[in-house]
Write a protein that holds these residues in place. Structure first.
Motif, PDB file in Angstrom:
ATOM      1  N   ILE A   7      41.095  53.098  46.098  1.00 33.83           N
ATOM      2  CA  ILE A   7      42.350  52.341  46.075  1.00 33.83           C
ATOM      3  C   ILE A   7      42.761  52.187  44.612  1.00 33.83           C
ATOM      4  O   ILE A   7      41.961  51.769  43.776  1.00 33.83           O
ATOM      5  N   GLY A   8      43.984  52.540  44.295  1.00 36.43           N
ATOM      6  CA  GLY A   8      44.487  52.387  42.933  1.00 36.43           C
ATOM      7  C   GLY A   8      45.102  51.018  42.735  1.00 36.43           C
ATOM      8  O   GLY A   8      45.830  50.524  43.601  1.00 36.43           O
ATOM      9  N   ILE A   9      44.788  50.399  41.611  1.00 33.46           N
ATOM     10  CA  ILE A   9      45.375  49.107  41.239  1.00 33.46           C
ATOM     11  C   ILE A   9      46.061  49.310  39.897  1.00 33.46           C
ATOM     12  O   ILE A   9      45.416  49.694  38.911  1.00 33.46           O
ATOM     13  N   PHE A  10      47.371  49.056  39.845  1.00 39.87           N
ATOM     14  CA  PHE A  10      48.117  49.275  38.601  1.00 39.87           C
ATOM     15  C   PHE A  10      48.729  47.976  38.082  1.00 39.87           C
ATOM     16  O   PHE A  10      49.248  47.160  38.848  1.00 39.87           O
ATOM     17  N   CYS A  67      43.705  58.738  44.568  1.00 40.97           N
ATOM     18  CA  CYS A  67      44.144  57.521  45.258  1.00 40.97           C
ATOM     19  C   CYS A  67      45.253  57.862  46.257  1.00 40.97           C
ATOM     20  O   CYS A  67      46.279  58.436  45.879  1.00 40.97           O
ATOM     21  N   SER A  68      45.046  57.512  47.501  1.00 37.51           N
ATOM     22  CA  SER A  68      46.096  57.697  48.508  1.00 37.51           C
ATOM     23  C   SER A  68      46.875  56.409  48.738  1.00 37.51           C
ATOM     24  O   SER A  68      47.933  56.421  49.353  1.00 37.51           O
ATOM     25  N   LEU A  69      46.343  55.295  48.233  1.00 33.50           N
ATOM     26  CA  LEU A  69      46.977  53.984  48.343  1.00 33.50           C
ATOM     27  C   LEU A  69      46.931  53.316  46.977  1.00 33.50           C
ATOM     28  O   LEU A  69      45.863  53.212  46.364  1.00 33.50           O
ATOM     29  N   VAL A  70      48.101  52.893  46.490  1.00 37.70           N
ATOM     30  CA  VAL A  70      48.190  52.249  45.179  1.00 37.70           C
ATOM     31  C   VAL A  70      48.854  50.891  45.338  1.00 37.70           C
ATOM     32  O   VAL A  70      49.882  50.764  46.008  1.00 37.70           O
ATOM     33  N   ILE A  71      48.257  49.880  44.717  1.00 41.76           N
ATOM     34  CA  ILE A  71      48.816  48.527  44.707  1.00 41.76           C
ATOM     35  C   ILE A  71      49.426  48.271  43.335  1.00 41.76           C
ATOM     36  O   ILE A  71      48.736  48.380  42.319  1.00 41.76           O
ATOM     37  N   VAL A  99      52.413  53.191  48.458  1.00 41.24           N
ATOM     38  CA  VAL A  99      52.445  52.288  47.305  1.00 41.24           C
ATOM     39  C   VAL A  99      52.943  50.934  47.800  1.00 41.24           C
ATOM     40  O   VAL A  99      54.003  50.835  48.432  1.00 41.24           O
ATOM     41  N   LEU A 100      52.182  49.884  47.510  1.00 45.90           N
ATOM     42  CA  LEU A 100      52.516  48.524  47.928  1.00 45.90           C
ATOM     43  C   LEU A 100      52.643  47.628  46.700  1.00 45.90           C
ATOM     44  O   LEU A 100      52.082  47.915  45.642  1.00 45.90           O
ATOM     45  N   LEU A 224      46.544  42.831  51.944  1.00 45.09           N
ATOM     46  CA  LEU A 224      45.976  44.183  51.942  1.00 45.09           C
ATOM     47  C   LEU A 224      44.976  44.349  53.076  1.00 45.09           C
ATOM     48  O   LEU A 224      44.962  45.376  53.760  1.00 45.09           O
ATOM     49  N   ALA A 225      44.135  43.347  53.300  1.00 48.28           N
ATOM     50  CA  ALA A 225      43.165  43.416  54.397  1.00 48.28           C
ATOM     51  C   ALA A 225      43.892  43.583  55.730  1.00 48.28           C
ATOM     52  O   ALA A 225      43.495  44.394  56.578  1.00 48.28           O
TER      53      ALA A 225
END
Length: 274
Positions: A7-10, A67-71, A99-100, A224-225
């Protein structure tokens, strides 16, 4: 054997680590990559197009790392870049990626924390001027009055580790007074910048004891959960070894020195420069 899919966190800098801390605490099994764009931080005073371009570059870098999902753990990026990325870039170039942001999860629950239906939002100029919180909160709680206050000096104070010094008191008092002057009925204040939780001791001393001060870490982690439960097609592709990797576009040594203040612990894996 599946390819690693963390999971990507930016975030534009360190602030997203306060959100990452809550996410990793609630969902410890997954792998994570954190990217702080410290070389171009803070984002708050940049133009819309600049923030969009910076954010997209960082999101695409996280995609390149699997990462297929980035926050977007950054309110300014969520306010000024998320919608364009979701509506323009993902469908055309990355249809299998997601992307969320942090604004919608907060807007969905903020009505649970006010009795007077008067909420204060304190954020960067970019977040406040975007009016994203005004729009999103009205979607879920049309009865709530939202009062906004830009706090442009807070991020520089925090990133220079001056936020708990006596010199920060003037700017804390100034912005809090400006917010409460808008309405005496405000009973809930949202810290709409992930840096601002570090100012909690000073903010609690300024606001009345009955005022609820909301930070976003736990809210975003819960959201997210819930998202992963509702989207098993995304969740099933995520890798789970509990690994955390940290990257910065700035000085790794400076990032490492500051990060523990935001993350709550030393970064055991170290920090790499990109």
């Amino acid at each position: 054997m599946q390819n690693p899919s963390p999971i990507g966190i930016f975030d534009s800098g360190y602030g997203g680590l306060t959100v990452f801390r809550s996410i990793a605490g609630q969902l410890p099994a997954y792998d994570y990559i954190y990217l702080g764009d410290n070389a171009r931080s803070p984002y708050g005073d940049h133009a819309f197009e600049t923030i969009y371009q910076y954010t997209l570059e960082c999101v695409e870098w996280l995609f390149s790392k699997g990462c297929s999902l980035v926050i977007l753990a950054c309110n300014t990026a969520s306010a000024k870049a998320l919608r364009t990325i979701q509506q323009k870039d993902l469908p055309s170039k990355y249809p299998d990626k997601r992307v969320l942001g942090v604004i919608r999860p907060t807007a969905e629950v903020i009505g649970n924390f006010t009795l007077t239906n008067n909420v204060g939002v304190m954020g960067t100029r970019g977040t406040v001027n975007s009016e994203s919180y005004l729009l999103e909160i009205k979607k879920f709680f049309p009865e709530i009055e939202v009062h906004q206050q830009a706090c442009p000096m807070w991020v520089p104070l925090i990133e220079n580790n001056e936020h708990l010094q006596a010199g920060a008191d003037f700017f804390v008092q100034e912005y809090c007074n400006a917010l409460t002057a808008q309405s005496a009925a405000i009973d809930c204040v949202l810290l709409a910048c992930t840096h601002y939780p570090l100012l909690l001791p000073k903010l609690k001393a300024v606001f009345p004891t009955e005022t609820r001060i909301l930070t976003q870490g736990e809210i975003v982690a819960n959201s997210l959960a819930n998202y992963l439960e509702r989207h098993p097609e995304i969740e099933s592709g995520l890798s789970r070894t509990g690994e955390k990797a940290f990257f910065t576009s700035g000085d790794p040594k400076a990032f490492d020195e500051h990060a523990s203040i935001f993350f709550g612990e030393a970064l055991k894996s170290g920090v790499a420069h990109i």
